[in-house]
Each structure stands twice: as C-alpha cells, then as structure tokens.
Design an enzyme around this catalytic site. Structure first.
Site, PDB file in Angstrom:
ATOM      1  N   ASP A   3      41.739  46.060  39.634  1.00  0.00           N
ATOM      2  CA  ASP A   3      41.021  44.812  39.916  1.00  0.00           C
ATOM      3  C   ASP A   3      40.838  44.039  38.609  1.00  0.00           C
ATOM      4  O   ASP A   3      40.201  44.524  37.673  1.00  0.00           O
ATOM      5  CB  ASP A   3      39.660  45.136  40.537  1.00  0.00           C
ATOM      6  CG  ASP A   3      38.995  43.924  41.152  1.00  0.00           C
ATOM      7  OD1 ASP A   3      39.187  42.808  40.631  1.00  0.00           O
ATOM      8  OD2 ASP A   3      38.281  44.090  42.158  1.00  0.00           O
ATOM      9  N   HIS A  46      41.900  42.749  43.577  1.00  0.00           N
ATOM     10  CA  HIS A  46      40.595  42.303  44.064  1.00  0.00           C
ATOM     11  C   HIS A  46      40.650  41.764  45.492  1.00  0.00           C
ATOM     12  O   HIS A  46      39.661  41.882  46.218  1.00  0.00           O
ATOM     13  CB  HIS A  46      40.050  41.214  43.130  1.00  0.00           C
ATOM     14  CG  HIS A  46      38.631  40.837  43.423  1.00  0.00           C
ATOM     15  ND1 HIS A  46      37.569  41.685  43.183  1.00  0.00           N
ATOM     16  CD2 HIS A  46      38.090  39.690  43.958  1.00  0.00           C
ATOM     17  CE1 HIS A  46      36.434  41.098  43.547  1.00  0.00           C
ATOM     18  NE2 HIS A  46      36.732  39.883  44.021  1.00  0.00           N
ATOM     19  N   SER A  95      33.001  41.502  47.236  1.00  0.00           N
ATOM     20  CA  SER A  95      32.944  40.759  45.982  1.00  0.00           C
ATOM     21  C   SER A  95      31.513  40.279  45.720  1.00  0.00           C
ATOM     22  O   SER A  95      30.570  41.080  45.769  1.00  0.00           O
ATOM     23  CB  SER A  95      33.927  39.587  46.037  1.00  0.00           C
ATOM     24  OG  SER A  95      34.011  38.957  44.781  1.00  0.00           O
TER      25      SER A  95
END
Length: 258
Positions: A129, A158, A64
């Site tokens: 996502d 995600h 991320s």
C-alpha cells in the site's frame, strides 16, 4: 439463518469526499470530519429506526479514511456483531508524518479509539500500500481488544484488495465465524437457563430434594421404634440354666450316679 446488516463508509482519497452505502449512494457536499461522523450516524439510525436492526446484528465496514467514522461509532456501541477495517489509518496526521503522539488538531484518531471497540475486529491491509502504509493496519490490530486473524494481502495496494481471491475468502470466513459465535452464545445461554430452572425451588418455596425429606411423616419413625419395642417385649426371656448342684441331685435321685 442469521442475516447481518452492514454499514460501509469509504473515503475517496483523490476527491476527499466521504460517502456511505446503505441501499442508496450518498455523497456529502461538505466533507469534514464532523460530517462523516454525522453520515455514519444517520445510516445507523436508519437501520435502527426504519428497519429494526439490532446492534448485535450489525457489522461496520470502514475503508481507508472511512475507518475513522467506523471506529468512532464502534467505540460507542458495545453490542456490535463485528467490525471490518479495510486499509485503515492510525490517524490523519500519521498518514502524512510518522508522529509519535496525537495532537489536538489531528483527525480520525483511530489509534486512541480502537481499544474501546468491544467486538471482533478484522483488519485487511495490502503489504504494498503506497497511500496508507501497512504498518497502520498492523499497529491497529495490536491495539484491538478482540482480535480476529488479520489478512495482510501480499503485494496488495490501497484500492485493489478486492481483486485478490483471499480477500473474499477471508471476509466470508469472518462473517461465518460471527454467526457461529452467536449460535454458541445462544446455546450456552439456554443451558444456563435450564440449569437455573432445575436448581430453582418450586413455587411453594422449597426444592424437590428437601421437600421430599421434610414430607416424610413422623409416624414412620415412630412406627419403626414401636416395632422394635414390640419385638423386644414379645421375645421370651432366656431360661436360666440349672446349676451343677441341682444336676447332681437329679442324677442321684434317678440312680444315674455310681
């Protein structure tokens, strides 16, 4: 067996706190972009100074927003073994708005740094996502200098990619491929060294092939010439044949002519 060390840097999107995992869990009290860079740098120095880990034994793993410090460090280390980017971002601004350029106040500018990474890069992203669109991972993969087969997890989100069996399989395949590439490189280096040693001249400064030719004594050629000359001298000269007149006189004398 080769063992790899790994730095993992993940950003918690809800709490906006960065942390790294290296033997212990550590949370920054003041989560800024500069501090996350300092965080991964501290983990890297710990591996280098305390544990003697070399860059070619190191795999960076960024998830991320943690892909920002990961790509930043990887872009400055040319001898890394590999990089894994898990649901990465193009930049902080691009997560919020589909901007076409990088602004000076943008953060984690992976889109501008990924091209400077000189090792194999694996990108894993979920197609569903909702936090960081899968297009971020796909565009970063296109910009990589050394691409590894990416993993686009069908319907993956995600924060749940680890639950998919293909995630672990593909990650393991990537690590094993890095191990094989290292073994191949070492083998080619050994072959190159051996060939260089064979082609290098001996300590005396001359190669074996030419030394063999130059060491042949000059006497051998002289002896050969002398043998040829002796054979010519020792060969008896051919006796000349008698002329036909002498043959006729000889025959008349002996009464052989009628």
């Amino acid at each position: 067996m080769n063992y790899f060390s790994m730095i993992t840097l993940v950003m918690d999107n809800q709490l906006a706190r960065a942390y790294h995992k290296f033997a212990v869990f550590y949370v920054l009290q003041n989560p800024t972009e500069c501090n996350t860079y300092a965080d991964i740098e501290a983990a890297y120095k710990c591996l280098k100074e305390q544990y003697g880990v070399k860059d070619e034994q190191l795999i960076l793993y960024g998830q991320s927003v943690g892909s920002g410090p990961t790509v930043d460090l990887a872009s400055r280390l040319p001898d890394l073994r590999g990089v894994v980017l898990h649901s990465p971002i193009l930049s902080g601004m691009r997560v919020l708005y589909p901007v076409k350029r990088t602004y000076w106040f943008d953060i984690y500018k992976n889109i501008d740094k990924i091209g400077a990474v000189n090792c194999q890069v694996l990108i894993i992203h979920g197609t569903a996502d909702e936090v960081v669109d899968c297009s971020h991972g796909k565009q970063l993969w296109e910009l990589c200098k050394h691409k590894y087969d990416p993993l686009w997890v069908n319907e993956g989100g995600h924060c749940n990619l680890e639950l998919y069996p293909e995630f672990v399989r593909h990650l393991k395949k990537f690590v094993l491929s890095l191990n094989k590439s290292k073994a191949t490189t070492n083998g080619s280096e050994k072959i190159a060294v051996n060939s260089d040693n064979q082609s290098k001249p001996s300590d005396g400064g001359t190669s074996d092939t030419f030394e063999l030719g130059s060491d042949l004594p000059e006497v051998s050629r002289n002896s050969l010439d002398s043998r040829l000359e002796k054979s010519k001298k020792s060969s008896k000269p051919e006796k000349s044949r008698m002329s036909t007149d002498r043959v006729d006189r000889f025959r008349r004398k002996k009464g052989l002519v009628w």
